[in-house]
Design a protein around this motif. Sequence first.
Motif, PDB file in Angstrom:
ATOM      1  N   ILE A  19      35.154  48.605  40.404  1.00  0.00           N
ATOM      2  CA  ILE A  19      35.315  48.219  41.814  1.00  0.00           C
ATOM      3  C   ILE A  19      35.763  46.764  41.806  1.00  0.00           C
ATOM      4  CG2 ILE A  19      34.199  47.901  44.043  1.00  0.00           C
ATOM      5  CD1 ILE A  19      32.220  50.113  43.221  1.00  0.00           C
ATOM      6  N   PHE A  20      37.019  46.544  42.108  1.00  0.00           N
ATOM      7  CA  PHE A  20      37.610  45.210  42.040  1.00  0.00           C
ATOM      8  C   PHE A  20      37.263  44.434  43.303  1.00  0.00           C
ATOM      9  CE2 PHE A  20      40.995  42.070  42.347  1.00  0.00           C
ATOM     10  CZ  PHE A  20      41.086  41.620  41.052  1.00  0.00           C
ATOM     11  N   ARG A  58      42.735  33.418  39.045  1.00  0.00           N
ATOM     12  CA  ARG A  58      42.111  33.207  40.356  1.00  0.00           C
ATOM     13  C   ARG A  58      41.203  31.983  40.376  1.00  0.00           C
ATOM     14  NH1 ARG A  58      42.483  38.592  39.663  1.00  0.00           N
ATOM     15  NH2 ARG A  58      40.397  38.712  38.790  1.00  0.00           N
ATOM     16  N   ASP A 118      35.471  29.656  38.181  1.00  0.00           N
ATOM     17  CA  ASP A 118      36.224  30.917  38.185  1.00  0.00           C
ATOM     18  C   ASP A 118      35.855  31.690  39.452  1.00  0.00           C
ATOM     19  OD1 ASP A 118      38.041  32.806  37.373  1.00  0.00           O
ATOM     20  OD2 ASP A 118      36.896  33.498  35.641  1.00  0.00           O
ATOM     21  N   LEU A 121      31.847  36.026  38.330  1.00  0.00           N
ATOM     22  CA  LEU A 121      31.035  36.186  37.113  1.00  0.00           C
ATOM     23  C   LEU A 121      30.680  37.658  36.965  1.00  0.00           C
ATOM     24  CD1 LEU A 121      29.198  35.234  34.749  1.00  0.00           C
ATOM     25  CD2 LEU A 121      27.431  34.718  36.452  1.00  0.00           C
ATOM     26  N   ALA A 122      31.155  38.262  35.867  1.00  0.00           N
ATOM     27  CA  ALA A 122      30.764  39.651  35.558  1.00  0.00           C
ATOM     28  C   ALA A 122      29.824  39.585  34.357  1.00  0.00           C
ATOM     29  CB  ALA A 122      32.006  40.501  35.314  1.00  0.00           C
TER      30      ALA A 122
HETATM   31  P1  AMP Z   1      33.486  38.435  32.575  1.00  0.00           P
HETATM   32  O1  AMP Z   1      34.064  37.715  31.396  1.00  0.00           O
HETATM   33  O2  AMP Z   1      33.006  39.814  32.232  1.00  0.00           O
HETATM   34  O3  AMP Z   1      32.436  37.604  33.289  1.00  0.00           O
HETATM   35  O4  AMP Z   1      34.678  38.688  33.594  1.00  0.00           O
HETATM   36  C1  AMP Z   1      35.086  37.690  34.457  1.00  0.00           C
HETATM   37  C2  AMP Z   1      36.585  37.692  34.657  1.00  0.00           C
HETATM   38  O5  AMP Z   1      37.100  38.990  34.907  1.00  0.00           O
HETATM   39  C3  AMP Z   1      36.931  36.833  35.854  1.00  0.00           C
HETATM   40  O6  AMP Z   1      38.049  36.025  35.538  1.00  0.00           O
HETATM   41  C4  AMP Z   1      37.222  37.818  36.959  1.00  0.00           C
HETATM   42  O7  AMP Z   1      38.302  37.412  37.729  1.00  0.00           O
HETATM   43  C5  AMP Z   1      37.509  39.146  36.262  1.00  0.00           C
HETATM   44  N1  AMP Z   1      36.713  40.279  36.801  1.00  0.00           N
HETATM   45  C6  AMP Z   1      35.769  40.986  36.136  1.00  0.00           C
HETATM   46  N2  AMP Z   1      35.258  41.961  36.892  1.00  0.00           N
HETATM   47  C7  AMP Z   1      35.872  41.884  38.086  1.00  0.00           C
HETATM   48  C8  AMP Z   1      35.758  42.614  39.332  1.00  0.00           C
HETATM   49  N3  AMP Z   1      34.910  43.636  39.482  1.00  0.00           N
HETATM   50  N4  AMP Z   1      36.537  42.227  40.357  1.00  0.00           N
HETATM   51  C9  AMP Z   1      37.399  41.192  40.223  1.00  0.00           C
HETATM   52  N5  AMP Z   1      37.556  40.477  39.096  1.00  0.00           N
HETATM   53  C10 AMP Z   1      36.810  40.812  38.031  1.00  0.00           C
END
Ligand code: AMP
Length: 173
Positions: A19-20, A58, A118, A121-122
Amino acid sequence: MNLKDTIRDVKDFPKKGIIFKDITTLLKDPKAISIAVEELYKLVKDKKITKVVGIESRGFILGAALALKLGVGFIPIRKPGKLPAERIAESYSLEYGTDSIEIHKDAIEQGDVVLLHDDLLATGGTMKAACNLVERLSGKVGQISFLIELSFLKGRENLNGYDVHSLIQYDSE
Ligand code: AMP
């Protein structure tokens, strides 16, 4: 105004099951973008930040706005092959395989206190790699900020020891 109401969920993008969180709907709303920048700025204004580092792509948008408000320079962290001058790279794990990000070698100087920004945060893997890049160039991570935090993924645990803030949290998908 509730900022969360301006974020659009897009199902199955960029691949099935994801889910973006689409922030373009927040960015196009002048009130929402102004509140977002103001709130992120309030969190960091007393931290004696000397540089803002934004993560492609972004993270560039609000990161650059924060740099302007703080009166400091903006540094891009980019995907491989995009930065023209001497650079260092850091790899991190994805669900399948690895990815890497790069920063110019002369972007950070000893004594710099950096705000890393950023959009989201995922798992925290991208931001942890970004922290490593800044620290390898002798910068100090003064604060980490995100517009959105997917709290249920517990990405914060990857960023233990850092001052981490987010404006919008999701406790579940
Ligand atoms: P992470 O390294 O897993 O924390 O992923 C973070 C990066 O992935 C960021 O630069 C986000 O823009 C992108 N990202 C990860 N999951 C999503 C999501 N559900 N929706 C939008 N962007 C995401």
